[in-house]
Design a protein around this motif. Structure first.
Motif, mmCIF file in Angstrom:
data_model
loop_
_atom_site.group_PDB
_atom_site.id
_atom_site.type_symbol
_atom_site.label_atom_id
_atom_site.label_comp_id
_atom_site.label_asym_id
_atom_site.label_seq_id
_atom_site.Cartn_x
_atom_site.Cartn_y
_atom_site.Cartn_z
ATOM 1 N N VAL A 8 -24.272 -27.369 -21.718
ATOM 2 C CA VAL A 8 -24.115 -27.030 -23.137
ATOM 3 C C VAL A 8 -23.012 -27.889 -23.771
ATOM 4 C CG1 VAL A 8 -23.516 -25.182 -24.755
ATOM 5 C CG2 VAL A 8 -24.955 -24.688 -22.790
ATOM 6 N N ALA A 9 -21.894 -28.057 -23.066
ATOM 7 C CA ALA A 9 -20.797 -28.884 -23.584
ATOM 8 C C ALA A 9 -21.226 -30.354 -23.631
ATOM 9 C CB ALA A 9 -19.553 -28.721 -22.718
ATOM 10 N N LEU A 10 -21.943 -30.811 -22.626
ATOM 11 C CA LEU A 10 -22.428 -32.189 -22.605
ATOM 12 C C LEU A 10 -23.299 -32.460 -23.828
ATOM 13 C CD1 LEU A 10 -22.769 -34.919 -21.088
ATOM 14 C CD2 LEU A 10 -24.744 -33.884 -19.964
ATOM 15 N N ASP A 11 -24.212 -31.548 -24.124
ATOM 16 C CA ASP A 11 -25.075 -31.699 -25.298
ATOM 17 C C ASP A 11 -24.248 -31.759 -26.578
ATOM 18 O OD1 ASP A 11 -27.776 -31.576 -26.652
ATOM 19 O OD2 ASP A 11 -26.856 -29.740 -27.466
ATOM 20 N N GLY A 74 -10.103 -31.134 -12.096
ATOM 21 C CA GLY A 74 -11.003 -30.065 -11.667
ATOM 22 C C GLY A 74 -11.504 -29.186 -12.792
ATOM 23 N N THR A 75 -11.068 -29.446 -14.026
ATOM 24 C CA THR A 75 -11.466 -28.614 -15.158
ATOM 25 C C THR A 75 -12.943 -28.812 -15.480
ATOM 26 O OG1 THR A 75 -9.260 -28.641 -16.129
ATOM 27 C CG2 THR A 75 -11.080 -28.137 -17.622
ATOM 28 N N GLU A 76 -13.597 -27.703 -15.747
ATOM 29 C CA GLU A 76 -14.964 -27.709 -16.254
ATOM 30 C C GLU A 76 -14.879 -27.331 -17.728
ATOM 31 O OE1 GLU A 76 -18.965 -25.736 -14.724
ATOM 32 O OE2 GLU A 76 -17.661 -24.300 -15.748
ATOM 33 N N ILE A 77 -15.394 -28.198 -18.587
ATOM 34 C CA ILE A 77 -15.388 -27.943 -20.030
ATOM 35 C C ILE A 77 -16.730 -27.334 -20.402
ATOM 36 C CG2 ILE A 77 -15.172 -28.959 -22.324
ATOM 37 C CD1 ILE A 77 -13.564 -31.257 -20.999
ATOM 38 N N ASP A 78 -16.677 -26.182 -21.040
ATOM 39 C CA ASP A 78 -17.879 -25.477 -21.474
ATOM 40 C C ASP A 78 -17.846 -25.389 -22.997
ATOM 41 O OD1 ASP A 78 -20.262 -24.075 -21.353
ATOM 42 O OD2 ASP A 78 -19.404 -22.274 -20.467
ATOM 43 N N PHE A 79 -18.932 -24.921 -23.580
ATOM 44 C CA PHE A 79 -19.003 -24.730 -25.025
ATOM 45 C C PHE A 79 -19.619 -23.360 -25.261
ATOM 46 C CE2 PHE A 79 -20.867 -25.215 -29.271
ATOM 47 C CZ PHE A 79 -19.772 -25.690 -29.963
ATOM 48 N N ALA A 80 -18.943 -22.538 -26.071
ATOM 49 C CA ALA A 80 -19.408 -21.173 -26.286
ATOM 50 C C ALA A 80 -19.581 -20.873 -27.764
ATOM 51 C CB ALA A 80 -18.410 -20.191 -25.673
ATOM 52 N N GLN A 82 -19.837 -17.478 -30.240
ATOM 53 C CA GLN A 82 -19.681 -16.037 -30.363
ATOM 54 C C GLN A 82 -19.743 -15.707 -31.835
ATOM 55 O OE1 GLN A 82 -16.014 -15.028 -28.414
ATOM 56 N NE2 GLN A 82 -16.905 -15.211 -26.384
ATOM 57 N N GLY A 83 -20.831 -15.118 -32.252
ATOM 58 C CA GLY A 83 -21.017 -14.838 -33.675
ATOM 59 C C GLY A 83 -21.036 -16.134 -34.454
ATOM 60 N N LEU A 84 -20.147 -16.255 -35.435
ATOM 61 C CA LEU A 84 -20.075 -17.467 -36.247
ATOM 62 C C LEU A 84 -19.134 -18.514 -35.663
ATOM 63 C CD1 LEU A 84 -19.951 -15.830 -39.793
ATOM 64 C CD2 LEU A 84 -21.932 -16.800 -38.616
ATOM 65 N N SER A 85 -18.440 -18.172 -34.588
ATOM 66 C CA SER A 85 -17.459 -19.085 -33.989
ATOM 67 C C SER A 85 -18.084 -19.928 -32.884
ATOM 68 C CB SER A 85 -16.293 -18.307 -33.397
ATOM 69 O OG SER A 85 -15.617 -17.610 -34.403
ATOM 70 N N GLU A 86 -17.662 -21.182 -32.821
ATOM 71 C CA GLU A 86 -18.055 -22.093 -31.761
ATOM 72 C C GLU A 86 -16.787 -22.777 -31.259
ATOM 73 O OE1 GLU A 86 -22.445 -23.546 -33.236
ATOM 74 O OE2 GLU A 86 -20.721 -24.800 -33.733
ATOM 75 N N THR A 87 -16.658 -22.890 -29.946
ATOM 76 C CA THR A 87 -15.458 -23.499 -29.401
ATOM 77 C C THR A 87 -15.700 -24.042 -28.002
ATOM 78 O OG1 THR A 87 -13.104 -23.154 -29.021
ATOM 79 C CG2 THR A 87 -14.553 -21.360 -28.389
ATOM 80 N N PHE A 88 -14.909 -25.044 -27.642
ATOM 81 C CA PHE A 88 -14.913 -25.501 -26.267
ATOM 82 C C PHE A 88 -14.077 -24.529 -25.453
ATOM 83 C CE2 PHE A 88 -16.109 -29.511 -28.287
ATOM 84 C CZ PHE A 88 -17.154 -29.898 -27.452
ATOM 85 N N VAL A 89 -14.502 -24.287 -24.232
ATOM 86 C CA VAL A 89 -13.808 -23.394 -23.305
ATOM 87 C C VAL A 89 -13.442 -24.227 -22.085
ATOM 88 C CG1 VAL A 89 -14.042 -21.320 -21.880
ATOM 89 C CG2 VAL A 89 -15.151 -21.421 -24.121
ATOM 90 N N PHE A 90 -12.199 -24.106 -21.639
ATOM 91 C CA PHE A 90 -11.697 -24.920 -20.539
ATOM 92 C C PHE A 90 -11.487 -24.045 -19.308
ATOM 93 C CE2 PHE A 90 -10.194 -26.564 -24.612
ATOM 94 C CZ PHE A 90 -10.884 -27.767 -24.630
ATOM 95 N N ASN A 91 -12.303 -24.252 -18.298
ATOM 96 C CA ASN A 91 -12.176 -23.528 -17.038
ATOM 97 C C ASN A 91 -11.342 -24.402 -16.110
ATOM 98 O OD1 ASN A 91 -13.946 -21.393 -17.937
ATOM 99 N ND2 ASN A 91 -15.617 -22.842 -17.679
#
Length: 110
Positions: A8-11, A74-80, A82-91
């Protein structure tokens, strides 16, 4: 050593890059901020710096400066969404704790 993107983050990054052909890829790192000490930063990369580590995933280059690399390795970057909000999430496996608001993290005790 690696920093990776979820599908999802890659896209999402690929779409950002399509709209800005001058960008070289994604720049990812940390900055001093918040009550815990470090905050993740991500933006489009405009240049390649001498001390950058460069990771490539499905044609997307991720640039990480030498100072940030030990803190984000080692971080995995995700994209989330939630409702109207969109943000990158850093694991980030290096984050030992986060501040209450989630703005910053620390990598060790004290």
């Amino acid at each position: 050593m690696a920093v990776t993107l979820t599908p999802v983050a890659l896209d999402r990054v690929q779409r950002f890059l399509q709209h800005d052909p001058a960008a070289l890829g994604l720049r990812f790192g940390v900055t001093r901020t918040g009550c815990s000490g470090w905050g993740h930063v991500a933006d489009l990369a405009r240049d390649r710096r001498e001390d950058d580590a460069v990771f490539e995933q499905d044609g997307v280059r991720i640039f990480v400066d030498a100072q940030s690399l030990p803190l984000v390795d080692g971080t995995e970057i995700d994209f989330a969404r939630q409702g109207l909000s969109e943000t990158f999430v850093f694991n980030n496996p290096n984050a030992a704790a986060e501040c209450g608001c989630g703005e910053s993290f620390t990598t060790g005790p004290g």
